[in-house]
Design an enzyme around this catalytic site. Structure first.
Site, PDB file in Angstrom:
ATOM      1  N   GLY A   1       0.639  -1.228   0.167  1.00 33.01           N
ATOM      2  CA  GLY A   1      -0.196  -0.104   0.130  1.00 33.01           C
ATOM      3  C   GLY A   1       0.751   1.659   0.117  1.00 33.01           C
ATOM      4  O   GLY A   1       2.086   1.244   0.418  1.00 33.01           O
TER       5      GLY A   1
ATOM      6  N   GLY B   1      -7.328  -0.634  -2.645  1.00 31.61           N
ATOM      7  CA  GLY B   1      -7.592  -2.125  -2.760  1.00 31.61           C
ATOM      8  C   GLY B   1      -6.763  -2.569  -2.701  1.00 31.61           C
ATOM      9  O   GLY B   1      -7.170  -4.234  -2.666  1.00 31.61           O
TER      10      GLY B   1
ATOM     11  N   GLY C   1       2.100   4.842   1.761  1.00 35.81           N
ATOM     12  CA  GLY C   1       1.947   5.486   3.107  1.00 35.81           C
ATOM     13  C   GLY C   1       3.952   5.496   3.553  1.00 35.81           C
ATOM     14  O   GLY C   1       4.851   5.136   3.131  1.00 35.81           O
TER      15      GLY C   1
ATOM     16  N   GLU D   1      -0.175  -2.533  -7.189  1.00 40.83           N
ATOM     17  CA  GLU D   1      -1.223  -1.824  -7.343  1.00 40.83           C
ATOM     18  C   GLU D   1       0.209  -0.895  -8.225  1.00 40.83           C
ATOM     19  O   GLU D   1      -0.137   0.197  -9.003  1.00 40.83           O
ATOM     20  CB  GLU D   1      -2.198  -1.160  -6.772  1.00 40.83           C
TER      21      GLU D   1
END
Length: 504
Positions: A269, A388, A271, A294
């Site tokens: 992810g 996602g 971050g 992604e």
């Protein structure tokens, strides 16, 4: 006006200003735009459209659109249209503070859905017709095909379904990006689906360019503007500690024979904490890593450059300005190691399960039994969206959630008796990591999960209160399988709303 990137004669004849292109979009339309995590989004037409909307409002005329994208975009798109009060509906993901404010005040409808669902839902018409698509590309080839920019997202679907198409050709995007993309045109709707022929994360199954019906193209706009992503903050002590716990766990899994020495394809992810994990992997001793994810962040570029990561499959980028320049400067190197796919492939649950991805995502809070809230503050206010993460959490080989144990200067605990909103149920969550430790929930019944989460992940300032709640829930609750005290289960959140702190 330069047309150097437009090699098709008909497309060159359609070059107009952003203001002229925006005039093709009318009130009440459903508009699908390119963009995924601040990359590959249109830069000029949304700004011109926002100005047109503001002028209409000043004239007393209602003007709003429904906006669909791949994921989040940037201030020139989400921010400009939200500030102009030009959005009636937004989906499927956003990170813009102005849009968020309007969503949480009830001024803007927001549909937060799994990114793997978007294309299918749109094809089935759940959101009505796509009136206009606005798509940024790197160039237009002589045959009229489009070279995607730094994201692919849902662009294939938008171009296939839109009644009108506006193309932004962005000269800032590297022209040598041609060859990095893999656009698969073999998907179909039920009951006509066939297996997707991808068995390795670096398999190429499609073509380098996007198709568009030339009769639908109403305008081409030439731009020269950068993608905009916020720079990542240097990893703090908590982020580094979380990364250390997770990497040590992965080494343990290798030693037990549950993971190969080069792990399994990574999904990360966006971050600071996931980026810290990627930085930690560079020094971990792992080699031959791969990614099926992604988004590519700064940390993945570093891993590719160092050779720790052999290749990465993605649908977009989330790079700092410095990393953007590095990517453009060495585009030929990265083109051999990065494959950019459509969103319906990068997030496809079947492929995530087949490849056995290791998911690494952030969370807002987790409860005693492993349910995770990754989207809503105090149960009601959306932060960004599920994105996602669910595609990889439910279907990956390992699903890990990462967060500091405290927020708001220690007034909020990330480990609570019951989450105020559920995005990822206890059935899908394998690992929870905070700077306090790592809780491996696999193979544990609910009450044993609670003990591990409290002991390993809760901050000491909240640990006694969690233990007290859990003990009383076992004694006084309605049952012993998943013990709760319903009148108290969300009392921590209510206390924060009332007093500004979860602490008594």
């Amino acid at each position: 006006m330069s047309v150097a990137r437009i090699h098709n004669a008909r497309m060159r004849d359609l070059v107009v200003s952003a203001e002229a292109a925006a005039a093709f979009i009318g009130p009440g339309e459903t508009v699908a735009m390119s963009g995924f995590t601040g990359s590959g989004y249109p830069k000029a037409v949304p700004m011109a459209l926002a100005q047109r909307i503001e002028a209409s409002h000043q004239a007393g005329q209602e003007f709003k659109i429904n906006l669909l994208t791949g994921a989040s975009t940037a201030p020139e798109l989400d921010g400009a249209l939200a500030k102009a009060e030009g959005l009636a509906l937004r989906m499927p993901f956003q990170t813009d503070p102005d849009a968020r404010k309007r969503i949480n005040s009830g001024e803007l409808d927001y549909i937060d859905i799994h990114l793997s669902h978007v294309a299918q839902h749109v094809w089935f018409g759940f959101y009505g017709d796509i009136d206009t698509a606005v798509v940024e590309v790197s160039s237009i080839l002589e045959d009229g095909s489009l070279v995607p920019a730094t994201s692919v997202g849902n662009n294939k679907t938008w171009l296939d379904l839109a009644k009108k198409v506006i193309i932004e050709v962005n000269e800032w995007q590297p022209e040598d990006i041609l060859g990095m993309h893999d656009v698969y045109y073999g998907t179909a709707l039920p009951p006509h689906r066939k297996p997707i022929p991808l068995v390795n994360a670096d398999d190429r199954i499609g073509q380098h360019t996007l198709k568009v019906d030339p009769s639908k193209v109403v305008a081409v706009v030439y731009t020269n503007a950068p993608d905009r992503n916020s720079p990542f903050k240097p990893a703090d002590a908590d982020s580094k500690q979380i990364a250390t716990y997770l990497i040590d766990f992965l080494k343990h899994e290798v030693s037990k024979g549950r993971l190969p020495h080069n792990l399994l394809p990574l999904q990360s992810g966006v971050g600071n904490i996931p980026n810290a994990v990627l930085a930690g992997l560079a020094e971990s001793g792992f080699r031959g890593l791969t990614a099926f994810t992604e988004v590519i962040q700064d940390g993945m570029l570093d891993l590719l450059k160092s050779g720790v990561l052999e290749y990465a499959s993605c649908t977009g980028f989330a790079l700092s300005p410095e990393a953007n320049e590095e990517f453009k400067r060495n585009i030929k190197f990265y083109r051999e190691r990065i494959i950019m796919r459509t969103q319906e492939i990068s997030n496809h649950p079947e492929l995530v399960r087949r490849l056995g991805c290791i998911g690494m995502n952030g969370m807002i809070e987790a409860d005693l039994y492993g349910n995770v809230n990754s989207t809503h503050v105090m149960g009601s206010r959306i932060m960004n969206g599920i994105g996602g993460s669910g595609d990889f959490t439910r279907n990956g080989f390992l699903s890990t959630f990462l967060s500091p144990s405290l927020a708001k200067g220690g007034d909020i605990s990330a480990i609570v008796p019951m989450v105020s909103h559920v995005d990822h149920t206890e059935h899908d969550v394998s690992i929870i990591v905070t700077e306090q430790g790592l809780a491996d929930l696999r193979g544990l019944a609910p009450r044993k999960r609670a003990r591990v989460i409290i002991d390993k992940c809760a901050h000491p300032s909240f640990r006694d209160a969690l233990n007290d709640y859990f003990e009383r829930a076992q004694r006084d609750g309605y049952g012993m399988h998943t013990p709760h005290l319903l009148p108290e289960a969300l009392s921590w959140h209510q206390r924060y709303i009332d007093t500004g702190s979860m602490k008594k």
